[in-house]
Design a protein around this motif. Structure first.
Motif, mmCIF file in Angstrom:
data_model
loop_
_atom_site.group_PDB
_atom_site.id
_atom_site.type_symbol
_atom_site.label_atom_id
_atom_site.label_comp_id
_atom_site.label_asym_id
_atom_site.label_seq_id
_atom_site.Cartn_x
_atom_site.Cartn_y
_atom_site.Cartn_z
ATOM 1 N N ARG A 60 0.855 -1.095 -0.277
ATOM 2 C CA ARG A 60 0.267 -0.180 -0.055
ATOM 3 C C ARG A 60 0.781 0.773 0.176
ATOM 4 N NH1 ARG A 60 -4.243 1.690 4.847
ATOM 5 N NH2 ARG A 60 -4.651 3.886 3.650
ATOM 6 N N VAL A 61 0.938 2.105 -1.302
ATOM 7 C CA VAL A 61 1.665 3.226 -0.899
ATOM 8 C C VAL A 61 0.454 4.736 -1.693
ATOM 9 C CG1 VAL A 61 3.727 1.896 -1.563
ATOM 10 C CG2 VAL A 61 1.909 2.819 -3.372
ATOM 11 N N ALA A 62 0.975 5.149 -1.230
ATOM 12 C CA ALA A 62 0.335 6.533 -1.128
ATOM 13 C C ALA A 62 1.109 7.641 -2.529
ATOM 14 C CB ALA A 62 -0.342 7.498 -0.335
ATOM 15 N N GLY A 63 0.574 8.691 -3.429
ATOM 16 C CA GLY A 63 1.489 9.300 -3.796
ATOM 17 C C GLY A 63 0.356 10.128 -5.655
ATOM 18 N N THR A 64 1.197 10.805 -5.848
ATOM 19 C CA THR A 64 0.546 11.214 -7.025
ATOM 20 C C THR A 64 0.414 10.215 -8.593
ATOM 21 O OG1 THR A 64 2.401 11.783 -8.394
ATOM 22 C CG2 THR A 64 1.204 13.203 -6.686
ATOM 23 N N TYR A 65 -0.781 10.661 -9.325
ATOM 24 C CA TYR A 65 -0.651 9.435 -10.570
ATOM 25 C C TYR A 65 0.781 9.052 -10.979
ATOM 26 C CZ TYR A 65 -2.134 7.606 -14.699
ATOM 27 O OH TYR A 65 -1.504 6.841 -15.787
ATOM 28 N N HIS A 66 1.880 9.973 -11.429
ATOM 29 C CA HIS A 66 2.704 9.925 -11.997
ATOM 30 C C HIS A 66 4.199 8.977 -11.051
ATOM 31 C CE1 HIS A 66 2.268 12.233 -16.208
ATOM 32 N NE2 HIS A 66 1.058 13.209 -14.989
ATOM 33 N N GLU A 67 3.848 9.723 -9.774
ATOM 34 C CA GLU A 67 4.812 8.946 -8.835
ATOM 35 C C GLU A 67 4.568 6.676 -9.020
ATOM 36 O OE1 GLU A 67 5.694 12.636 -6.030
ATOM 37 O OE2 GLU A 67 3.747 11.100 -5.045
ATOM 38 N N LEU A 68 3.187 7.230 -9.049
ATOM 39 C CA LEU A 68 2.240 5.852 -9.272
ATOM 40 C C LEU A 68 2.458 4.840 -10.426
ATOM 41 C CD1 LEU A 68 -1.235 5.867 -7.234
ATOM 42 C CD2 LEU A 68 1.409 5.326 -6.304
ATOM 43 N N ALA A 69 2.891 5.517 -11.302
ATOM 44 C CA ALA A 69 2.933 5.349 -12.613
ATOM 45 C C ALA A 69 4.390 4.889 -12.474
ATOM 46 C CB ALA A 69 2.985 5.359 -13.839
ATOM 47 N N SER A 70 5.900 5.512 -12.259
ATOM 48 C CA SER A 70 7.168 5.163 -11.888
ATOM 49 C C SER A 70 7.630 4.012 -11.464
ATOM 50 C CB SER A 70 8.032 6.300 -11.277
ATOM 51 O OG SER A 70 8.900 6.017 -11.555
ATOM 52 N N PHE A 71 6.328 3.514 -9.706
ATOM 53 C CA PHE A 71 6.712 2.762 -9.208
ATOM 54 C C PHE A 71 6.247 1.409 -9.761
ATOM 55 C CE2 PHE A 71 4.486 -0.543 -6.230
ATOM 56 C CZ PHE A 71 5.831 -0.782 -5.544
ATOM 57 N N VAL A 72 5.105 1.087 -10.813
ATOM 58 C CA VAL A 72 4.612 0.085 -10.919
ATOM 59 C C VAL A 72 5.838 -0.278 -12.967
ATOM 60 C CG1 VAL A 72 2.596 -0.597 -13.058
ATOM 61 C CG2 VAL A 72 2.730 0.307 -10.451
ATOM 62 N N SER A 73 6.346 0.908 -13.297
ATOM 63 C CA SER A 73 7.426 0.719 -13.929
ATOM 64 C C SER A 73 8.673 -0.051 -14.292
ATOM 65 C CB SER A 73 7.675 2.051 -15.085
ATOM 66 O OG SER A 73 8.366 1.948 -16.360
ATOM 67 N N SER A 74 9.179 1.087 -12.341
ATOM 68 C CA SER A 74 10.029 0.246 -11.470
ATOM 69 C C SER A 74 10.529 -1.287 -11.763
ATOM 70 C CB SER A 74 10.444 1.488 -10.474
ATOM 71 O OG SER A 74 10.600 2.585 -11.272
ATOM 72 N N VAL A 75 8.927 -1.645 -10.616
ATOM 73 C CA VAL A 75 9.053 -3.035 -10.548
ATOM 74 C C VAL A 75 8.864 -3.769 -11.366
ATOM 75 C CG1 VAL A 75 7.258 -4.418 -8.731
ATOM 76 C CG2 VAL A 75 7.684 -2.396 -7.761
ATOM 77 N N ALA A 76 7.934 -3.452 -12.382
ATOM 78 C CA ALA A 76 8.371 -4.075 -13.636
ATOM 79 C C ALA A 76 9.911 -4.721 -14.375
ATOM 80 C CB ALA A 76 7.979 -3.642 -14.707
ATOM 81 N N SER A 77 11.205 -3.052 -14.076
ATOM 82 C CA SER A 77 11.947 -3.668 -13.654
ATOM 83 C C SER A 77 12.686 -4.185 -13.469
ATOM 84 C CB SER A 77 12.420 -2.017 -14.086
ATOM 85 O OG SER A 77 12.050 -1.447 -15.504
ATOM 86 N N LEU A 78 12.437 -4.877 -12.569
ATOM 87 C CA LEU A 78 13.476 -5.055 -11.184
ATOM 88 C C LEU A 78 13.862 -6.688 -11.524
ATOM 89 C CD1 LEU A 78 11.141 -5.458 -7.936
ATOM 90 C CD2 LEU A 78 13.615 -4.324 -8.606
ATOM 91 N N PRO A 79 15.423 -7.001 -11.570
ATOM 92 C CA PRO A 79 16.411 -8.200 -11.826
ATOM 93 C C PRO A 79 15.218 -9.890 -11.800
ATOM 94 C CG PRO A 79 17.308 -7.503 -10.743
ATOM 95 C CD PRO A 79 16.775 -6.837 -10.238
ATOM 96 N N ARG A 80 14.489 -9.933 -11.153
ATOM 97 C CA ARG A 80 13.570 -10.839 -10.574
ATOM 98 C C ARG A 80 12.129 -10.614 -11.156
ATOM 99 N NH1 ARG A 80 17.342 -14.585 -9.469
ATOM 100 N NH2 ARG A 80 18.766 -13.914 -7.838
ATOM 101 N N ILE A 81 11.196 -11.981 -11.229
ATOM 102 C CA ILE A 81 9.880 -11.561 -11.759
ATOM 103 C C ILE A 81 9.434 -11.317 -10.581
ATOM 104 C CG2 ILE A 81 8.435 -13.044 -12.293
ATOM 105 C CD1 ILE A 81 10.554 -14.622 -13.921
ATOM 106 N N VAL A 82 8.058 -10.783 -11.209
ATOM 107 C CA VAL A 82 7.771 -9.629 -10.204
ATOM 108 C C VAL A 82 6.962 -9.422 -10.660
ATOM 109 C CG1 VAL A 82 7.051 -8.039 -8.265
ATOM 110 C CG2 VAL A 82 8.960 -8.757 -8.134
ATOM 111 N N THR A 83 5.304 -10.028 -10.224
ATOM 112 C CA THR A 83 3.793 -9.191 -11.351
ATOM 113 C C THR A 83 2.708 -8.717 -10.243
ATOM 114 O OG1 THR A 83 2.621 -11.448 -10.863
ATOM 115 C CG2 THR A 83 4.629 -11.066 -12.696
#
Length: 203
Positions: free
Chosen positions: A149-172
């Motif tokens: 659970r996180v809080a922030g602006t729309y662009h911050e949330l989008a940046s977080f989702v994109s960064s999680v997808a770029s992690l070296p381990r598989i995370v969905t």
């Protein structure tokens, strides 16, 4: 005897006069008709008792031949493409190995939680909760759900989702919900379930 005489004698002949013991004295047309009937019975009986079974057997053999031919063609195709299949199998094994290497081992989960935490903070989000849920066993791997659970602006949330997808381990990411938290509508609260996976080798 002429044809006219034969027809005349046939017209004058009464079926009741037939005597099987004296078949030799029957008129010639009657003999011919009886011979044709007997011949037809012989041919029909021969077909019924012999030829019909042969046709049925032929149909069975032809059906079996078609099935064997189809199997032969399938096996011939496999043999002809054996090298291609081997190459595809090697490629699949290499891809599978690469994916397995992306699955964290049990000891790496704390590090993964730290990576997700740093990703959230690095995106400018306020981290409200990050909690590992009970492991779920699958066929050859285990799922590790993580409530975030996180809080922030729309662009911050989008940046977080994109960064999680770029992690070296598989995370969905699954079950994502977003709702506004402030009156201005810019601050958003996001709840999401991140799933990572562990390979169950030898369990």
């Amino acid at each position: 005897m002429s044809l006219a005489d034969s027809l005349k004698s046939l017209n004058e002949f009464d079926v009741n006069d037939l005597d099987l013991n004296n078949a030799g004295i029957w008129p010639t047309p009657v003999k011919v008709i009886v011979a044709l009937i007997v011949f037809g019975l012989i041919v029909g009986g021969g077909y019924w008792f012999f030829v019909k079974d042969q046709y049925a057997q032929l149909e069975r053999v032809q059906k079996t031949e078609q099935e064997l031919r189809k199997k032969y063609e399938e096996k011939a195709y496999q043999v002809a493409n054996l090298d291609v299949f081997k190459a595809q199998m090697a490629e699949m094994e290499e891809t599978f190995g690469a994916l397995v290497r992306q699955l964290p081992s049990e000891t790496e989960v704390p590090g993964l939680l730290e990576d997700i935490t740093n990703t959230a903070l690095g995106s400018g989000l306020s981290l409200q909760e990050i909690k590992l849920q009970p492991e779920q066993q699958r066929d050859f791997y285990a799922e590790l759900p993580i409530n975030i659970r996180v809080a922030g602006t729309y662009h911050e949330l989008a940046s977080f989702v994109s960064s999680v997808a770029s992690l070296p381990r598989i995370v969905t990411l699954h079950d994502l919900t977003i709702k506004p938290t402030g009156g201005d509508g810019e601050q958003l609260d996001m709840q999401v379930v991140a799933r990572t996976y562990r390979y169950r080798a030898g369990e």
